[in-house]
Design an enzyme around this catalytic site. Structure first.
Site, PDB file in Angstrom:
ATOM      1  N   HIS A  66      -4.249 -22.677 -18.941  1.00 46.36           N
ATOM      2  CA  HIS A  66      -4.857 -23.845 -18.300  1.00 46.36           C
ATOM      3  C   HIS A  66      -5.398 -24.749 -19.401  1.00 46.36           C
ATOM      4  O   HIS A  66      -6.025 -24.274 -20.334  1.00 46.36           O
ATOM      5  CB  HIS A  66      -5.982 -23.384 -17.374  1.00 46.36           C
ATOM      6  CG  HIS A  66      -6.405 -24.437 -16.412  1.00 46.36           C
ATOM      7  ND1 HIS A  66      -7.191 -25.504 -16.786  1.00 46.36           N
ATOM      8  CD2 HIS A  66      -6.139 -24.597 -15.105  1.00 46.36           C
ATOM      9  CE1 HIS A  66      -7.395 -26.272 -15.729  1.00 46.36           C
ATOM     10  NE2 HIS A  66      -6.763 -25.755 -14.704  1.00 46.36           N
ATOM     11  N   GLU A 106     -15.053 -30.337 -11.764  1.00 48.27           N
ATOM     12  CA  GLU A 106     -13.910 -29.784 -12.508  1.00 48.27           C
ATOM     13  C   GLU A 106     -12.694 -30.682 -12.322  1.00 48.27           C
ATOM     14  O   GLU A 106     -12.426 -31.142 -11.208  1.00 48.27           O
ATOM     15  CB  GLU A 106     -13.496 -28.406 -11.954  1.00 48.27           C
ATOM     16  CG  GLU A 106     -14.394 -27.265 -12.290  1.00 48.27           C
ATOM     17  CD  GLU A 106     -13.814 -25.955 -11.749  1.00 48.27           C
ATOM     18  OE1 GLU A 106     -12.585 -25.832 -11.610  1.00 48.27           O
ATOM     19  OE2 GLU A 106     -14.623 -25.064 -11.444  1.00 48.27           O
ATOM     20  N   ASN A 128     -18.740 -20.110  -6.806  1.00 50.28           N
ATOM     21  CA  ASN A 128     -17.639 -20.969  -7.244  1.00 50.28           C
ATOM     22  C   ASN A 128     -16.674 -21.142  -6.088  1.00 50.28           C
ATOM     23  O   ASN A 128     -16.167 -20.157  -5.542  1.00 50.28           O
ATOM     24  CB  ASN A 128     -16.886 -20.322  -8.425  1.00 50.28           C
ATOM     25  CG  ASN A 128     -15.894 -21.276  -9.062  1.00 50.28           C
ATOM     26  OD1 ASN A 128     -16.290 -22.282  -9.649  1.00 50.28           O
ATOM     27  ND2 ASN A 128     -14.619 -20.983  -8.937  1.00 50.28           N
ATOM     28  N   GLU A 129     -16.486 -22.373  -5.675  1.00 50.00           N
ATOM     29  CA  GLU A 129     -15.468 -22.695  -4.678  1.00 50.00           C
ATOM     30  C   GLU A 129     -15.507 -21.773  -3.458  1.00 50.00           C
ATOM     31  O   GLU A 129     -14.586 -20.980  -3.223  1.00 50.00           O
ATOM     32  CB  GLU A 129     -14.078 -22.666  -5.320  1.00 50.00           C
ATOM     33  CG  GLU A 129     -13.952 -23.648  -6.467  1.00 50.00           C
ATOM     34  CD  GLU A 129     -12.534 -23.783  -7.004  1.00 50.00           C
ATOM     35  OE1 GLU A 129     -11.763 -22.816  -6.901  1.00 50.00           O
ATOM     36  OE2 GLU A 129     -12.211 -24.863  -7.528  1.00 50.00           O
ATOM     37  N   GLU A 161      -5.872 -17.293 -16.840  1.00 57.12           N
ATOM     38  CA  GLU A 161      -5.689 -18.754 -16.905  1.00 57.12           C
ATOM     39  C   GLU A 161      -5.635 -19.252 -18.343  1.00 57.12           C
ATOM     40  O   GLU A 161      -6.073 -20.363 -18.641  1.00 57.12           O
ATOM     41  CB  GLU A 161      -6.801 -19.440 -16.114  1.00 57.12           C
ATOM     42  CG  GLU A 161      -6.667 -19.191 -14.624  1.00 57.12           C
ATOM     43  CD  GLU A 161      -7.628 -20.018 -13.782  1.00 57.12           C
ATOM     44  OE1 GLU A 161      -8.738 -20.300 -14.234  1.00 57.12           O
ATOM     45  OE2 GLU A 161      -7.242 -20.359 -12.654  1.00 57.12           O
ATOM     46  N   ARG A 188     -10.235 -12.136  -9.173  1.00 59.87           N
ATOM     47  CA  ARG A 188     -11.577 -12.643  -8.900  1.00 59.87           C
ATOM     48  C   ARG A 188     -11.712 -12.790  -7.386  1.00 59.87           C
ATOM     49  O   ARG A 188     -10.766 -12.508  -6.654  1.00 59.87           O
ATOM     50  CB  ARG A 188     -11.809 -13.970  -9.615  1.00 59.87           C
ATOM     51  CG  ARG A 188     -10.943 -15.105  -9.107  1.00 59.87           C
ATOM     52  CD  ARG A 188     -11.295 -16.408  -9.802  1.00 59.87           C
ATOM     53  NE  ARG A 188     -10.560 -17.515  -9.217  1.00 59.87           N
ATOM     54  CZ  ARG A 188     -10.528 -18.747  -9.725  1.00 59.87           C
ATOM     55  NH1 ARG A 188     -11.185 -19.029 -10.819  1.00 59.87           N
ATOM     56  NH2 ARG A 188      -9.850 -19.703  -9.140  1.00 59.87           N
TER      57      ARG A 188
END
Ligand code: GLA
Length: 648
Positions: free
Chosen positions: A350, A299, A144-145, A347, A106
């Site tokens: 996770h 999150e 995102n981030e 992930e 990503r």
């Protein structure tokens, strides 16, 4: 906003429509009222350039709306689809060594590439037009981030433009970067490159400016999407989730005013008590980015803490305790990554609100228990978090201390700031984090941990704070360089010599050091000369035997303390105790492992108590306990692992 949010990232594109129905039913059961949808759904939304597939998302939005769950709709720009990189190879990122990365993970894009920027705004616009009127839509989650950088030629050109704007004249850049050293003098802007892999050490000011540049460049990219969404939905809040990590070149204290609601992702990097301390630290930092107002935990992990090597399962009650710590420190809710644990993908292990085991699990039961209790805490929203102490935090000071070839490779800004925060967490004293240059006049005590880089203006404002009666504690390796990362000459710490009443002649990095009082330090020591200050403690043994280690200086109406080594926790805690006593800060003296946060509104106060210890404790507090809904009379009995929120 009148309610607290509970929910998480929801990625329905990984599941069939039958699962979506079960999801919504389980969300209702768990008290979920907000989910972030579509963060990584670009290839599901636009499988081919310009061909949109909104049908599945229409259904999901409708289902969520029918289930009473609001949507924080994401723009999926943190992960362009495979076709994007094939069509625009120049928009794939290049690392510092010149390697162009390929799709397969990503965040594989260069945010300076025009094709990427255009595509990002394009998909944001398409989503905005499609869902502007949808009743489930409550908030926008852009990207995102933000934090991914690149060293390609697009980035180089944008970096040069940013430098021209910052310095105006090439001579000023050459002076700021000290390019006379190692024959780096630039005669033309075109000669300047990003700090790519080179023969030996990189120019530290060039490296610092590259991070400053990326913070501004990514902010521009955010603003472009924000403008499109604002135009389509003028009343909806727009945010992005801030991420906290050493690789992140985004100055969130500057970004805080660009979002309608500051949102953070928080994943503590240690297990055990360290996770509790880091949770409190991250939450206090988020509040400072939000300018003291409330913010949102976007999150966290439902079931694990990752120490970098392995997952540590959160024991029963720990998820709730971490969530409450965030809420107590100003979060408007508790959200998680992610709702349902993925069956595959990078992930898949996770943790999630609905684990692989399904809803018949401790994890889901704890989620549902906490989520359904949350509305009882709604009255906390909007009240103020009490803090008489500020710890200074600065992203640039962090970035510049990541340079190579500092006097010790063990110097670490984050460790120093967290060590300061830990002393107050342990003592139950509320703290704010504040940027250098902030108005400090409301605080009784200000701590400046290892602020290696400090601007003239910030140094001046800190000195004025002490002059006006403030109590200041500065720790080792502070005030050394100016905004160009150039040493302030004449003795360290150049920015704070006067206010501290000392002059440091030389650094002595060490493994361990003893003090005359019996205290112990490590990592670092300094040859301190008194220039108005008194010595509170001295080095014992070694080359600095007998010279001052901790000093105290009365300056104007206030007091300035300096500690020239990294004290162990016992010594640091004692020093902080002395400083706060002198400043008149109340010390609650709670049992070890009990976290306390105080909130206040006009006529009301709330005391949030979280017992992280393994002992049952008794706390002197009286009032109405919100979670159990009963009046409590001092002493409040708080079982091991339990929590209470008492209104008085
Ligand atoms: C970040 C990301 C999420 C996920 C989690 C995992 O916060 O935003 O997509 O990768 O980390 O910890």
């Amino acid at each position: 906003m009148t309610k607290l949010y509970f929910g998480g990232d929801y990625n329905p594109e990984q599941w069939s429509p039958e699962v979506w129905k079960e999801d919504v039913a389980l969300m209702r059961q768990a008290g979920v009222n907000l989910v972030t949808v579509g963060v990584f759904a670009w290839s599901s939304l636009e499988p081919e350039p310009g061909r949109y597939e909104f049908g599945w998302l229409d259904q999901v939005m409708d289902l969520l709306h029918e289930g009473g769950v609001q949507v924080d709709l994401a723009t999926p720009t943190a992960s362009p689809p495979p076709w994007f990189g094939l069509r625009h190879p120049d928009a794939l990122p290049v690392n510092a060594s010149g390697v162009r990365l390929t799709h397969g993970s990503r965040d594989t894009y260069c945010a300076c590439a025009p094709a990427y920027r255009e595509a990002a705004v394009g998909i944001a616009k398409a989503l905005g037009e499609r869902y502007a009127e949808h009743p489930a839509l409550a908030m926008w989650h852009v990207h995102n981030e933000y934090g991914t950088t690149c060293h390609c030629d697009h980035a180089a050109a944008a970096f040069r433009r940013w430098l021209q704007h910052r310095y105006g004249e090439l001579d000023r850049l050459n002076a700021a970067w000290t390019t006379a050293f190692w024959s780096q003098g630039y005669a033309d802007w075109e000669e300047i490159q990003p700090p790519r892999t080179t023969q030996y050490l990189v120019n530290p000011t060039q490296a610092l400016d590259f991070r400053r540049f990326w913070s501004d460049e990514l902010l521009e990219a955010f603003r472009e999407q924000k403008a499109v969404l604002r135009g389509l939905t003028p009343k909806l809040p727009i945010t992005t989730n801030f991420v906290f990590g050493g690789w992140v070149p985004v100055d969130h204290s500057r970004w805080g005013s660009e979002v309608d609601l500051v949102a953070i992702d928080h994943y503590p990097g240690s297990a055990g008590r360290g996770a509790e301390e880091q949770t409190a630290f991250g939450a206090d930092l988020a509040r400072s980015w939000a300018g003291g107002k409330s913010w949102l935990l976007m999150e966290q992990a439902a079931g694990s803490v990752n120490d970098g090597h392995r997952l540590h399962t959160k024991e029963p009650g720990r998820m709730a305790r971490h969530s409450l710590s965030h809420l107590a420190r100003g979060s408007r809710g508790a959200l998680f990554f992610q709702w349902r644990a993925s069956r595959g993908g990078a992930e898949m292990f996770h943790s999630a609100m609905v684990p692989h085991a399904g809803p018949d699990s401790r994890r889901f039961r704890e989620i549902a228990e906490f989520g359904t209790a949350l509305p009882r805490l709604a009255e906390l929203d909007g009240s103020e978090v009490e803090a008489e102490v500020a710890i200074l935090w600065d992203a640039e000071a962090w970035w510049v201390m990541q340079a190579t070839h500092l006097p010790s490779e063990d110097l670490d800004y984050l460790t120093a700031v967290q060590a300061a925060h830990r002393q107050f967490w342990t003592a139950g004293i509320g703290v704010d984090l504040a940027g250098p240059g902030a108005d400090l006049s409301a605080y009784r005590v200000v701590v400046v941990p290892s602020l290696y880089l400090v601007s003239d203006a910030a140094a001046e404002s800190i000195a004025r704070y002490v002059e006006g009666g403030g109590h200041l504690l500065v720790t080792y390796f502070s005030g050394i360089v100016d905004q160009d990362a150039q040493v302030r000459l004449g003795g360290y710490p150049g920015a704070f010599r006067d206010v501290l009443g000392i002059r440091v002649e030389e650094f002595h990095p060490v493994a361990e050091v003893e003090l005359a009082s019996g205290g112990r330090g490590g990592l670092w020591s300094e040859h301190v000369h008194l220039a108005g200050a008194e010595a509170v403690d001295r080095y014992a043994g070694g080359v600095l035997d007998g010279s001052p280690a901790i000093t105290r200086h009365e300056y104007g109406e206030g007091v300035a303390w300096y500690v020239s080594t990294q004290l162990d926790d016992a010594g640091y805690g004692e020093l902080v105790g002395q400083v706060v006593r002198g400043a008149g800060v109340a010390q609650p003296g709670l049992p070890a492992g009990v976290e306390v946060v105080r909130r206040k509104a006009e006529q009301v106060t709330w005391t949030v108590l979280i017992n992280h210890s393994e002992e049952d404790v008794a706390i002197p507090v009286t009032g109405f306990e919100l979670l159990s809904g009963v009046e409590v009379v001092s002493p409040l009995r708080l079982a091991a692992g339990a929590q209470a929120v008492v209104r008085a």
